[in-house]
Design an enzyme around this catalytic site. Structure first.
Site, PDB file in Angstrom:
ATOM      1  N   LYS A 195       0.251   3.410  -2.938  1.00  0.00           N
ATOM      2  CA  LYS A 195      -0.882   4.122  -3.344  1.00  0.00           C
ATOM      3  C   LYS A 195      -0.485   5.652  -3.208  1.00  0.00           C
ATOM      4  CE  LYS A 195      -3.667   0.917  -1.013  1.00  0.00           C
ATOM      5  NZ  LYS A 195      -4.649   0.395   0.493  1.00  0.00           N
TER       6      LYS A 195
ATOM      7  N   SER B  31       0.777  -1.211   0.007  1.00  0.00           N
ATOM      8  CA  SER B  31      -0.237   0.043  -0.006  1.00  0.00           C
ATOM      9  C   SER B  31       0.760   1.256   0.109  1.00  0.00           C
ATOM     10  CB  SER B  31      -0.955  -0.051   1.112  1.00  0.00           C
ATOM     11  OG  SER B  31      -2.013  -0.793   0.915  1.00  0.00           O
TER      12      SER B  31
ATOM     13  N   TYR C  70      -3.900  -2.676  -9.829  1.00  0.00           N
ATOM     14  CA  TYR C  70      -3.898  -2.464  -8.442  1.00  0.00           C
ATOM     15  C   TYR C  70      -3.082  -3.812  -8.123  1.00  0.00           C
ATOM     16  CZ  TYR C  70      -4.808  -2.425  -3.197  1.00  0.00           C
ATOM     17  OH  TYR C  70      -4.715  -2.214  -2.236  1.00  0.00           O
TER      18      TYR C  70
ATOM     19  N   VAL D 271       1.128  -3.657   3.879  1.00  0.00           N
ATOM     20  CA  VAL D 271       1.221  -5.074   4.537  1.00  0.00           C
ATOM     21  C   VAL D 271       2.410  -5.830   4.185  1.00  0.00           C
ATOM     22  CG1 VAL D 271      -1.374  -5.091   4.907  1.00  0.00           C
ATOM     23  CG2 VAL D 271      -0.318  -5.966   2.850  1.00  0.00           C
TER      24      VAL D 271
ATOM     25  N   TYR E 140      -4.635   4.041   8.157  1.00  0.00           N
ATOM     26  CA  TYR E 140      -6.007   3.149   8.251  1.00  0.00           C
ATOM     27  C   TYR E 140      -6.456   3.784   9.751  1.00  0.00           C
ATOM     28  CZ  TYR E 140      -3.421   0.908   4.669  1.00  0.00           C
ATOM     29  OH  TYR E 140      -2.477   0.570   3.761  1.00  0.00           O
TER      30      TYR E 140
END
Ligand code: GLN
Length: 310
Positions: free
Chosen positions: A73, A70, A197, A263, A245
């Site tokens: 992103k 991630s 993705y 992760v 998050y």
């Protein structure tokens, strides 16, 4: 513009942090839902600091490649803001979600508009937006060119085995994508966008490369100017409020700097005007963020006194 305090001895700070992390008894568990990542040795720990003045300091496994997941992103958001500008915010929000990165609950409540670009549905919308009729190969090529330019290093690639592993076990992300498609917030087929993705998440980098690649978010005269200055500020704001998050508040409290986790156990942290910092340790905490990585950047912020809060 403040620059790195020349009195700080980064080598000593990193050596101390690495020694503490290498001896830490509680290391967390590697991500289990992506089989290719599940059995990674959680004894690994690496850190790198790329200063605004061009110096780079490293410690531990700083030259070992890991899956950035991630953290990617941040790069796709930079591309999307460059291409779509403010129009992106019609399809994705800018608020912390307070829920796990792969939660579907809020998405149902908010009718297919994800809370922010860093939770999975938000990142899927961002990838869907930059696809915009292009072949996945072209978009992934553009993304790799951006990351390599940012890092000033062409030896950055996608790990096909990780991408395949996640594609084969990607039901949850596919569900999020289909749900958004049902609400009219998807332009490409869920399979096409999810496939792209999964490949962006499978980019591999070393902590040294990741720290180098984050310098475009540091701002300042010698940093790569890949995006506009106001976008640098906005991406940092989103990293601070949403980058971890439902652990974002805890990270801001403990570290006081914008960060984005993955992760794979990596975290990219930006000390505006000062440095780009990367840390990697594959064991995760309850939010899916690197357990020792978070502790390490907390120690680093304490040792340097760096914080966006003065
Ligand atoms: N590829 C992962 C997923 O979609 C990324 C999640 C993460 O790093 N938090 O589940």
């Amino acid at each position: 513009m403040s620059i790195a305090n020349p009195e700080l001895d980064f080598r000593v700070i990193l050596d101390q942090i690495c020694a503490e992390m290498q001896a830490a008894p509680h290391r967390g568990e590697a991500a289990q839902y992506i089989p290719e990542l599940a059995s990674i040795d959680t004894n690994q720990f690496g850190m790198a600091v790329a200063l605004a003045d061009g110096r780079v300091f490293v410690g531990g496994d700083a030259d070992r490649r890991f899956s950035i997941q991630s953290v990617s992103k941040v790069f796709t958001l930079a591309l999307a803001l460059g291409r779509l500008g403010e129009d992106l915010w019609r399809r994705v929000g800018r608020e912390p979600s307070g829920l796990p990165f792969n939660s579907i609950m809020q998405l149902e409540h908010e009718e297919g508009i994800p809370r922010n670009p860093f939770i999975n549905p938000g990142a899927l919308v961002v990838t869907d937006a930059i696809l915009a009729g292009h072949a996945p190969r072209e978009v992934l090529g553009e993304l790799l060119r951006f990351v390599r330019a940012a890092a000033e290093d062409d030896d950055i690639h996608i790990d096909e085995a990780v991408a395949r592993s996640e594609t084969e076990h990607g039901d949850r992300n596919m569900a999020l994508a289909h749900f958004m498609a049902a609400h009219g917030n998807f332009r490409n087929s869920p399979a096409l966008t999810c496939g792209t993705y999964f490949h962006q998440c499978a980019i591999e980098m070393t902590p040294r490369q990741l720290a180098m690649s984050g310098r475009f978010l540091v701002g300042g005269p010698n940093m790569p100017g890949l995006i506009a200055r106001d976008q640098v500020r906005r991406i940092n704001a989103l990293m601070l409020t949403c980058g971890h998050y439902d652990g974002s508040g805890d990270f801001a409290y403990r570290v006081g700097l914008p960060g984005k986790s993955g992760v794979g156990g990596g975290i990219l942290v930006i000390a505006p005007g000062r440095a780009s910092i990367a840390v990697w340790s594959p064991g995760l905490n309850q939010y899916g963020n690197s357990h020792l990585g978070t502790l390490a950047v907390e120690r680093f912020a304490q040792a340097t006194g760096w914080s966006v809060f003065g």
